[in-house]
Design an enzyme around this catalytic site. Structure first.
Site, PDB file in Angstrom:
ATOM      1  N   GLU A 131       1.012   5.672   0.622  1.00 60.13           N
ATOM      2  CA  GLU A 131       0.368   6.943   0.765  1.00 60.13           C
ATOM      3  C   GLU A 131       1.124   8.020  -0.041  1.00 60.13           C
ATOM      4  OE1 GLU A 131      -2.117   7.043   2.539  1.00 60.13           O
ATOM      5  OE2 GLU A 131      -1.975   5.019   3.238  1.00 60.13           O
ATOM      6  N   HIS A 167      -5.223   4.642   6.903  1.00 58.09           N
ATOM      7  CA  HIS A 167      -4.570   5.472   5.837  1.00 58.09           C
ATOM      8  C   HIS A 167      -2.873   5.685   6.324  1.00 58.09           C
ATOM      9  CE1 HIS A 167      -8.066   6.396   3.462  1.00 58.09           C
ATOM     10  NE2 HIS A 167      -8.846   6.711   4.796  1.00 58.09           N
ATOM     11  N   ASP A 189      -2.540  -0.482   6.362  1.00 59.97           N
ATOM     12  CA  ASP A 189      -3.336  -0.681   5.408  1.00 59.97           C
ATOM     13  C   ASP A 189      -2.921  -1.968   4.631  1.00 59.97           C
ATOM     14  OD1 ASP A 189      -4.692   1.298   6.420  1.00 59.97           O
ATOM     15  OD2 ASP A 189      -4.558   2.478   4.306  1.00 59.97           O
ATOM     16  N   ASP A 229       0.839  -1.039  -0.034  1.00 60.20           N
ATOM     17  CA  ASP A 229      -0.244  -0.079  -0.097  1.00 60.20           C
ATOM     18  C   ASP A 229       0.982   1.201   0.172  1.00 60.20           C
ATOM     19  OD1 ASP A 229      -2.841   1.113   0.552  1.00 60.20           O
ATOM     20  OD2 ASP A 229      -1.813   2.276   1.961  1.00 60.20           O
TER      21      ASP A 229
END
Length: 574
Positions: free
Chosen positions: A27, A165, A170, A25
């Site tokens: 960000e 987040h 995540d 994942d």
């Protein structure tokens, strides 16, 4: 004689319990891989249900992190100031993923950022097999189990890790979701990676079984209606080629869970052939509005539109209503909801000090003034401090701003936003910006629609294939007749016949006297298309010179940068 041949291991595929997955994942500072940067990478390597390793690091994006991103992720500029840049992190991440299958929730987003980073720093793009848990969940879960396929929703079903987040958290939640989905896929006979990737693309048994429903559908423009065993509409759509479009619902290209569910319930497809694509688009809107098929999401409830009304009384006021009446009042709309209508009302109140109370006031009535008089936001006609004539001038200015001239509201709100910004009251300035946008956008839309709906009749033609012409008759913004004039046909008798057989329209009140806003907008888009010729026009087709349309571009430009940086809730999903 035939001999049985044992397949090779390659033909059998790789069992899922032998596949090494890297669930990862990212960000980021925004949603565009071309314009924004990675701020954090989190990845978990698993095989056979066992965690083999984890990878996690913050990344210096090389530019300030937008405040709303910091609020969403908790990652601030101070946290990444000492973090490595992506060119230092990327080789380690690519080594961590070497020889594995990548997994991500909404994989197109995360893989897109990785590919962009590789391209920017001279690394070959990753060619790993990719599994998207969003696509897999849509294939395996029903709406009763999961109302949507956001990671937070699926984690509540399958994981003890709550997504927040942050990349590693995540990724860990996605690992649990992946394992739960793989277990469920096993009941469908999916045991290898090849079967898994094919499973997400393959049509369902119901889709294959219902293919015959497209056999009698003609290859022509029109509308198609999927109906259940009782003949009730399930879904309405349009196409320039009905047969090709309907057939696509029974193939692997149709992956929407709701539509696959709809196909399973459908017992017949009813085609409605139309003369032109515009007629098909309009008929689709009318059918959806009338039948409200449960599998259509767009334009099912046009009657829920909201209007802003300047009432007709001795001392008019602005009121949010759901019905346009033949009462001589000024109307602004339609708005998509009460919130937008309220924003526009506040913008008008900021410009014109109209009363905001709901009581009926007459010239003889007297009652104490409210607090708005004390702060200069109302002239207190209720207390007799403002005559009906003085108040009437304000009401007329508000009517003009709603129907013709948006400059007064724009100037007043712009001045107020400038003052608030100088005082560093940015949140209040942003709220006023949104109110001004709600007013300008709807006023521009209404004035554009009203220019067409004011015409008793308009006939226009556009070039079609093989030298033919698509001809349409429009009355008060409503499409009332459509036809295709073949090449070489004399236009006068053709147009006269089309007009003579057109639907009769008795206009109602308000800016939309004969059709819904969506239908009139369809007609306007067609009229603005290339090659369209006006054949007949009754009345004057024009826009107000000081209307909101000239300000719409400024509003849209101001929002363009904001919308491109605004993250979508729960990650962008198709």
């Amino acid at each position: 004689m035939e001999y049985a041949v044992q397949g090779t291991l390659d033909e059998l595929g790789t069992p899922l319990d032998q596949i090494t997955f890297v669930v990862f994942d990212l960000e980021t500072t925004g949603v565009s891989a071309a314009e924004h940067a990675i701020t954090e990478i989190g990845a978990v390597k698993v095989r056979g249900g066992e965690i083999l390793g984890e990878f996690a690091t913050l990344v210096d994006p090389g530019s300030p992190i937008p405040p709303f991103i910091s609020v969403l992720t908790g990652i601030t500029d101070s946290m990444v100031v000492a973090a490595p840049k992506i060119e230092a992190v990327l080789p380690s991440f690519l080594e961590f993923t070497r020889g594995t299958t990548l997994v991500a929730h909404n994989a197109g987003f995360d893989v897109g950022f990785v590919k962009a980073a590789c391209a920017a720093h001279g690394h070959p793009p990753p060619d790993h097999p990719v599994v998207d848990t969003v696509v897999l969940a849509r294939r395996l879960l029903t709406r009763d189990e999961a109302p949507n396929c956001k990671l937070a929703t699926l984690a509540r079903l399958f994981s003890g890790t709550e997504p927040r987040h942050r990349a590693l958290a995540d990724a860990r939640a996605t690992v649990d979701v992946l394992h739960a989905l793989l277990e469920r896929a096993g009941s469908f006979g999916v045991h290898t990676l090849e079967e898994l990737r094919g499973f997400t693309r393959a049509p369902t048994p119901e889709q294959r079984r219902k293919r015959h429903l497209a056999d009698a559908v003609p290859a022509a423009p029109g509308v198609y209606v999927f109906e259940d065993h009782r003949g009730d509409p399930l879904y309405v759509g349009k196409s320039v080629d009905l047969r090709t479009r309907v057939r696509s619902y029974f193939t692997a290209s149709e992956t929407r869970p709701r539509i696959r569910e709809m196909v399973g319930l459908a017992e017949r497809v009813r085609p409605i052939v139309c003369a032109t694509p515009l007629e098909a688009e309009v008929r689709e809107l009318r059918l959806i509005g009338a039948a409200k098929p449960r599998y259509n999401r767009r334009s099912r409830f046009p009657e829920r539109a909201v209007w802003l009304k300047l009432t007709v009384e001795p001392f008019p006021r602005l009121s949010v209503v759901r019905e346009v009446r033949d009462d001589g009042a000024a109307y602004l709309g339609p708005f998509g909801g009460s919130r937008a209508a309220e924003d526009a009302r506040v913008a008008l109140h900021e410009t014109f000090p109209l009363r905001q109370c709901a009581e009926r006031i007459t010239a003889r009535a007297r009652r104490p003034a409210c607090a708005l008089f004390g702060i200069g936001r109302c002239g207190a006609p209720c207390e007799g401090r403002q005559s009906a004539e003085e108040y009437g001038e304000l009401a007329e200015a508000a009517r003009r701003a709603m129907e013709l001239d948006a400059s007064a509201v724009f100037a007043a709100m712009e001045t107020r936003m400038t003052r608030l910004s100088l005082d560093q009251r940015y949140e209040e300035a942003a709220a006023d910006r949104d109110r001004l946008a709600a007013y300008v956008r709807v006023a521009a839309r209404m004035q554009r629609l009203r220019a067409l709906t004011a015409l008793p009749q308009l006939v226009a033609a556009a070039p079609a294939a093989d030298g033919a012409w698509e001809v349409h008759v429009v009355r008060h913004g409503r499409l009332v007749s459509a036809g295709v004039m073949a090449r070489g046909v004399h236009p006068t008798p053709f147009v006269e016949a089309l007009v003579a057989t057109a639907e009769t329209v008795v206009p109602g009140p308000g800016p939309l006297p004969a059709a819904l806003a969506e239908e009139t907008e369809c007609v306007l888009r067609w009229l603005e298309g290339p090659g369209v010729r006006l054949v007949q026009v009754e009345g004057t087709w024009s826009l107000p010179v000081h209307g909101a349309g000239r300000l719409r571009a400024r509003i849209d430009h101001a929002y363009r940068g904001i919308d491109s940086h605004r993250p979508r809730e729960g990650r962008p999903e198709r």
